[in-house]
Design a protein around this motif. Structure first.
Motif, mmCIF file in Angstrom:
data_model
loop_
_atom_site.group_PDB
_atom_site.id
_atom_site.type_symbol
_atom_site.label_atom_id
_atom_site.label_comp_id
_atom_site.label_asym_id
_atom_site.label_seq_id
_atom_site.Cartn_x
_atom_site.Cartn_y
_atom_site.Cartn_z
ATOM 1 N N THR A 20 81.795 4.035 35.608
ATOM 2 C CA THR A 20 81.110 2.866 35.049
ATOM 3 C C THR A 20 81.733 2.391 33.741
ATOM 4 O OG1 THR A 20 79.514 4.329 33.912
ATOM 5 C CG2 THR A 20 78.910 3.510 36.105
ATOM 6 N N ASP A 21 82.470 3.251 33.061
ATOM 7 C CA ASP A 21 83.099 2.890 31.789
ATOM 8 C C ASP A 21 84.423 3.643 31.686
ATOM 9 O OD1 ASP A 21 83.806 3.166 28.870
ATOM 10 O OD2 ASP A 21 82.000 1.952 28.623
ATOM 11 N N VAL A 22 85.525 2.919 31.709
ATOM 12 C CA VAL A 22 86.849 3.544 31.736
ATOM 13 C C VAL A 22 87.117 4.348 30.467
ATOM 14 C CG1 VAL A 22 89.329 3.062 31.747
ATOM 15 C CG2 VAL A 22 87.825 1.847 33.320
ATOM 16 N N THR A 23 86.780 3.789 29.309
ATOM 17 C CA THR A 23 87.069 4.462 28.045
ATOM 18 C C THR A 23 86.286 5.761 27.916
ATOM 19 O OG1 THR A 23 87.529 2.348 26.951
ATOM 20 C CG2 THR A 23 87.047 4.238 25.543
ATOM 21 N N LEU A 24 84.990 5.715 28.171
ATOM 22 C CA LEU A 24 84.162 6.921 28.070
ATOM 23 C C LEU A 24 84.601 7.974 29.083
ATOM 24 C CD1 LEU A 24 80.570 5.396 27.629
ATOM 25 C CD2 LEU A 24 81.985 6.496 25.875
ATOM 26 N N PHE A 25 84.869 7.538 30.303
ATOM 27 C CA PHE A 25 85.232 8.477 31.359
ATOM 28 C C PHE A 25 86.569 9.150 31.073
ATOM 29 C CE2 PHE A 25 86.949 9.547 35.597
ATOM 30 C CZ PHE A 25 85.918 10.365 36.041
ATOM 31 N N THR A 26 87.550 8.371 30.647
ATOM 32 C CA THR A 26 88.858 8.944 30.325
ATOM 33 C C THR A 26 88.744 9.950 29.191
ATOM 34 O OG1 THR A 26 89.963 6.909 31.039
ATOM 35 C CG2 THR A 26 91.223 8.395 29.637
ATOM 36 N N ASP A 27 87.915 9.639 28.205
ATOM 37 C CA ASP A 27 87.722 10.552 27.084
ATOM 38 C C ASP A 27 87.147 11.880 27.557
ATOM 39 O OD1 ASP A 27 87.642 10.972 24.089
ATOM 40 O OD2 ASP A 27 85.518 11.272 24.561
ATOM 41 N N ARG A 28 86.206 11.856 28.489
ATOM 42 C CA ARG A 28 85.615 13.103 28.987
ATOM 43 C C ARG A 28 86.605 13.869 29.859
ATOM 44 N NH1 ARG A 28 83.541 14.938 25.594
ATOM 45 N NH2 ARG A 28 84.487 13.216 24.494
ATOM 46 N N LEU A 29 87.438 13.150 30.606
ATOM 47 C CA LEU A 29 88.465 13.832 31.394
ATOM 48 C C LEU A 29 89.404 14.628 30.499
ATOM 49 C CD1 LEU A 29 89.755 11.391 34.171
ATOM 50 C CD2 LEU A 29 88.561 13.551 34.506
ATOM 51 N N LEU A 30 89.790 14.023 29.384
ATOM 52 C CA LEU A 30 90.787 14.632 28.502
ATOM 53 C C LEU A 30 90.198 15.616 27.505
ATOM 54 C CD1 LEU A 30 93.009 11.505 27.749
ATOM 55 C CD2 LEU A 30 93.396 13.302 29.441
ATOM 56 N N HIS A 31 88.926 15.460 27.146
ATOM 57 C CA HIS A 31 88.339 16.284 26.095
ATOM 58 C C HIS A 31 87.171 17.157 26.551
ATOM 59 C CE1 HIS A 31 90.391 12.985 23.858
ATOM 60 N NE2 HIS A 31 90.780 13.997 23.120
ATOM 61 N N GLY A 32 86.781 17.023 27.808
ATOM 62 C CA GLY A 32 85.799 17.936 28.351
ATOM 63 C C GLY A 32 84.361 17.489 28.184
ATOM 64 N N ILE A 33 83.471 18.204 28.882
ATOM 65 C CA ILE A 33 82.047 17.893 28.915
ATOM 66 C C ILE A 33 81.241 19.106 28.479
ATOM 67 C CG2 ILE A 33 80.124 17.485 30.510
ATOM 68 C CD1 ILE A 33 81.929 15.594 32.057
ATOM 69 N N GLY A 34 80.358 18.894 27.496
ATOM 70 C CA GLY A 34 79.457 19.951 27.065
ATOM 71 C C GLY A 34 80.117 20.978 26.171
ATOM 72 N N PRO A 35 79.358 22.010 25.761
ATOM 73 C CA PRO A 35 79.880 23.051 24.877
ATOM 74 C C PRO A 35 80.629 24.154 25.635
ATOM 75 C CG PRO A 35 77.556 23.429 25.284
ATOM 76 C CD PRO A 35 77.912 22.145 26.006
ATOM 77 N N ALA A 36 81.066 25.165 24.879
ATOM 78 C CA ALA A 36 81.740 26.363 25.414
ATOM 79 C C ALA A 36 83.050 26.037 26.116
ATOM 80 C CB ALA A 36 80.809 27.137 26.350
ATOM 81 N N LYS A 37 83.769 25.043 25.611
ATOM 82 C CA LYS A 37 85.037 24.660 26.247
ATOM 83 C C LYS A 37 86.085 25.764 26.129
ATOM 84 C CE LYS A 37 84.280 19.698 25.457
ATOM 85 N NZ LYS A 37 83.029 19.821 24.691
ATOM 86 N N SER A 38 86.048 26.538 25.047
ATOM 87 C CA SER A 38 87.019 27.633 24.899
ATOM 88 C C SER A 38 86.797 28.732 25.932
ATOM 89 C CB SER A 38 86.916 28.236 23.495
ATOM 90 O OG SER A 38 87.301 27.305 22.515
ATOM 91 N N TYR A 39 85.613 28.756 26.547
ATOM 92 C CA TYR A 39 85.258 29.835 27.448
ATOM 93 C C TYR A 39 85.148 29.380 28.906
ATOM 94 C CZ TYR A 39 84.268 32.065 23.011
ATOM 95 O OH TYR A 39 84.376 32.564 21.739
#
Length: 256
Positions: free
Chosen positions: A220-239
């Motif tokens: 629904t939103d290219v900018t928001l979606f691309t940002d989540r693809l590249l930077h992840g969703i939610g916490p605990a990304k290191s794990y």
């Protein structure tokens, strides 16, 4: 440049057992695959163990990695077949457009922030007694809570999950369940409670409640979606949480 890697893990090797048991250890192994200043870039990874005999590690990096150490220590270095596939992410990013639909997979750490946990731990009680109280990050433990956490946030992540055409609805997708009124094209395929320590000499354990979501999404939103693809969703990304991966939907006519 951005790269998505897929590495085969041999679960019978001694090093593999350590990595599979500890997200902290796996995080360290992933970081060693980046030659230049790995702490200065966002690295996302996810371990898919649908087949316990053939776990797959997926990693998203800003620079081209080298997984020789993982193959030697935790893979099949002398076997046939591709041990690690590394692909340029640019062709996928070029397909991102409003209305485009994909199959997706995400392992996340659904949480809520609260200042008054129902069953506080000893650490939380100590923090609550501090002069400056802080909110607590509490993991959602039930499938209903985890699914509601996911579906209530998709708009801010730049996509929506279309209504479900499955009959009957999957677990947790019944109308009225968890505040939902319409079943959606998503299901929880795995849930886990992970407990591990950051240091070998003790220390308080880190506890994560994770859920793996699979289904269909519509951008629904290219900018928001691309940002989540590249930077992840939610916490605990290191794990091992936060990496959203996409796959084409065969035979589906895409809206442009």
């Amino acid at each position: 440049m951005t790269y998505l890697s897929r590495i085969r893990i041999n679960p019978l090797r001694e090093k593999s057992r350590l990595l599979l048991a500890s997200p902290h250890a796996m995080h360290g192994a992933v970081m060693y695959g980046i030659p230049d200043a790995p702490t200065e870039q966002r690295i996302l990874w996810r371990l898919d163990a649908d087949d316990p005999r053939r776990p797959m590690l997926f990693v998203l990096t800003d620079t081209r990695p080298d997984w020789s150490h993982l193959i030697e220590q935790a893979g099949w270095p002398d076997a046939d077949g591709p041990h690690a596939a590394i692909r340029d992410y640019a062709p996928l990013l070029a397909q991102i457009a409003v209305g485009r639909e994909f199959a997706f997979r995400l392992t996340a750490n659904p949480v809520q922030n609260t200042s008054a946990p129902i069953k506080p731990t000893e650490t939380q009680l100590e923090r609550a007694a501090e002069a400056k109280r802080r909110s607590f990050r509490i993991g959602h433990r039930t499938a209903d809570q985890q699914l509601d956490w996911f579906l209530s946030r998709t708009e801010r992540w730049g996509f929506e999950v279309p209504p479900s055409h499955t009959d009957p609805p999957g677990l947790g997708l019944e109308p009225g369940n968890g505040g939902l009124t319409t079943p959606r094209e998503v299901r929880i395929t795995a849930r886990a409670r992970r407990s591990f320590r950051k240091k070998n000499n003790g220390g308080k354990p880190v506890v994560l409640h994770t859920a793996t979501f699979e289904g269909r999404l519509r951008i629904t939103d290219v900018t928001l979606f691309t940002d989540r693809l590249l930077h992840g969703i939610g916490p605990a990304k290191s794990y091992g949480c936060g990496l959203l991966t996409l796959a084409p939907l065969p035979g589906l006519r895409q809206e442009r």
